[in-house]
Write an enzyme that holds these catalytic residues in place. Structure first.
Site, PDB file in Angstrom:
ATOM      1  N   GLY A  32       0.836  -1.191   0.000  1.00 26.42           N
ATOM      2  CA  GLY A  32       0.000   0.000   0.000  1.00 26.42           C
ATOM      3  C   GLY A  32       0.870   1.240   0.000  1.00 26.42           C
TER       4      GLY A  32
ATOM      5  N   GLN B  10       3.172  10.042   1.143  1.00 24.40           N
ATOM      6  CA  GLN B  10       4.467   9.355   1.261  1.00 24.40           C
ATOM      7  C   GLN B  10       5.424   9.698   0.124  1.00 24.40           C
ATOM      8  OE1 GLN B  10       2.489   5.317   2.106  1.00 24.40           O
ATOM      9  NE2 GLN B  10       4.422   5.195   3.215  1.00 24.40           N
TER      10      GLN B  10
ATOM     11  N   CYS C 170       5.896  -0.153   7.389  1.00 30.94           N
ATOM     12  CA  CYS C 170       5.534   0.986   6.542  1.00 30.94           C
ATOM     13  C   CYS C 170       6.737   1.354   5.678  1.00 30.94           C
ATOM     14  CB  CYS C 170       5.156   2.177   7.426  1.00 30.94           C
ATOM     15  SG  CYS C 170       4.749   3.668   6.506  1.00 30.94           S
ATOM     16  N   LEU C 171       6.480   1.673   4.413  1.00 25.80           N
ATOM     17  CA  LEU C 171       7.577   2.037   3.512  1.00 25.80           C
ATOM     18  C   LEU C 171       8.274   3.324   3.968  1.00 25.80           C
ATOM     19  CD1 LEU C 171       5.945   1.249   0.029  1.00 25.80           C
ATOM     20  CD2 LEU C 171       7.632  -0.123   1.269  1.00 25.80           C
TER      21      LEU C 171
ATOM     22  N   HIS D  78      -4.226   1.359   7.770  1.00 30.07           N
ATOM     23  CA  HIS D  78      -2.876   1.936   7.758  1.00 30.07           C
ATOM     24  C   HIS D  78      -2.763   3.079   6.746  1.00 30.07           C
ATOM     25  CE1 HIS D  78       1.653   1.489   7.948  1.00 30.07           C
ATOM     26  NE2 HIS D  78       1.486   2.189   6.847  1.00 30.07           N
ATOM     27  N   GLU D  79      -3.227   2.839   5.520  1.00 27.73           N
ATOM     28  CA  GLU D  79      -3.073   3.853   4.461  1.00 27.73           C
ATOM     29  C   GLU D  79      -3.953   5.070   4.703  1.00 27.73           C
ATOM     30  OE1 GLU D  79      -0.544   3.546   2.704  1.00 27.73           O
ATOM     31  OE2 GLU D  79      -0.229   1.429   3.116  1.00 27.73           O
TER      32      GLU D  79
ATOM     33  N   HIS E 223      -2.414   7.582   6.956  1.00 28.41           N
ATOM     34  CA  HIS E 223      -1.424   8.459   6.318  1.00 28.41           C
ATOM     35  C   HIS E 223      -2.074   9.749   5.810  1.00 28.41           C
ATOM     36  CE1 HIS E 223       2.375   6.316   6.184  1.00 28.41           C
ATOM     37  NE2 HIS E 223       1.825   5.218   5.708  1.00 28.41           N
TER      38      HIS E 223
HETATM   39 NI    NI Z   1       2.719   3.330   5.636  1.00 34.58          NI
END
Ligand code: NI
Length: 174
Positions: free
Chosen positions: A45, A50, A92-93, A135-136, A139
């Site tokens: 995701g 991000q 998380c990226l 999660h997304e 953000h």
């Molecule tokens: Ni994330």
């Protein structure tokens, strides 16, 4: 185009994103780039903030972990209902190589618009998708999964991230 993914702590990750109002070519390009960036980073995701874009756009692809999952584009998404609770192991990226357990809902209902501006509704129960949605969407409010951890744990992760950023900038200079 593959974009650089912002690493926490970065002030841009803390800003609430603005709703999308135009379903045009620029949005198509953003969505395309987000998928490309997410797949290159081996994520499931990615939210637009991000990559430094303050818009309410999320892409998710939980295949092959979720059988039969399709790539999802969510514009201006919101959780309309959540049920149950479950401890998920999350990463998380924007916080690379960290995995921590976080309490989330077991089941969520989400409404959003697709890339063309049509309304869509998604229901996810106990799957990776249920976690990815929570999660997304977080953000888009400037939230990160590390906000759910203890101050001590968050502090340790922050130190590791700052070292990582320092190493990356040394490489770029050298
Ligand atoms: Ni994330």
């Amino acid at each position: 185009m593959i974009h650089d993914i912002l690493i926490w702590p970065d002030p841009k990750l803390r800003e609430a994103a603005a709703p999308v109002t135009r379903f045009d070519e620029a949005l198509d390009t953003l969505v395309h780039d987000m998928f490309e960036t997410m797949y290159a980073a081996k994520g499931v995701g990615l939210a637009a903030p991000q990559i430094g874009v303050g818009q309410r756009v999320v892409v998710i692809d939980t295949s092959p972990q979720d059988e039969g999952a399709q790539p999802l584009v969510l514009i201006n998404p919101r959780i309309t209902r959540a049920e149950g609770s479950r401890l998920w192991s999350e990463g998380c990226l924007s916080v690379p190589d960290e995995q921590e357990k976080v309490q989330r809902a077991e089941k969520v209902w989400v409404t959003a618009l697709d890339q063309k501006g049509n309304e869509i509704a998604i229901e996810a129960d106990g799957s990776l998708l249920a976690l990815a949605l929570q999660h997304e969407l977080e953000h888009l409010e400037g939230g990160l999964f590390i906000d759910h951890l203890s101050t001590l744990k968050r502090g340790l992760i922050k130190r590791r991230m700052l070292r990582l950023k320092e190493k990356a900038s040394t490489r770029k200079r050298g």
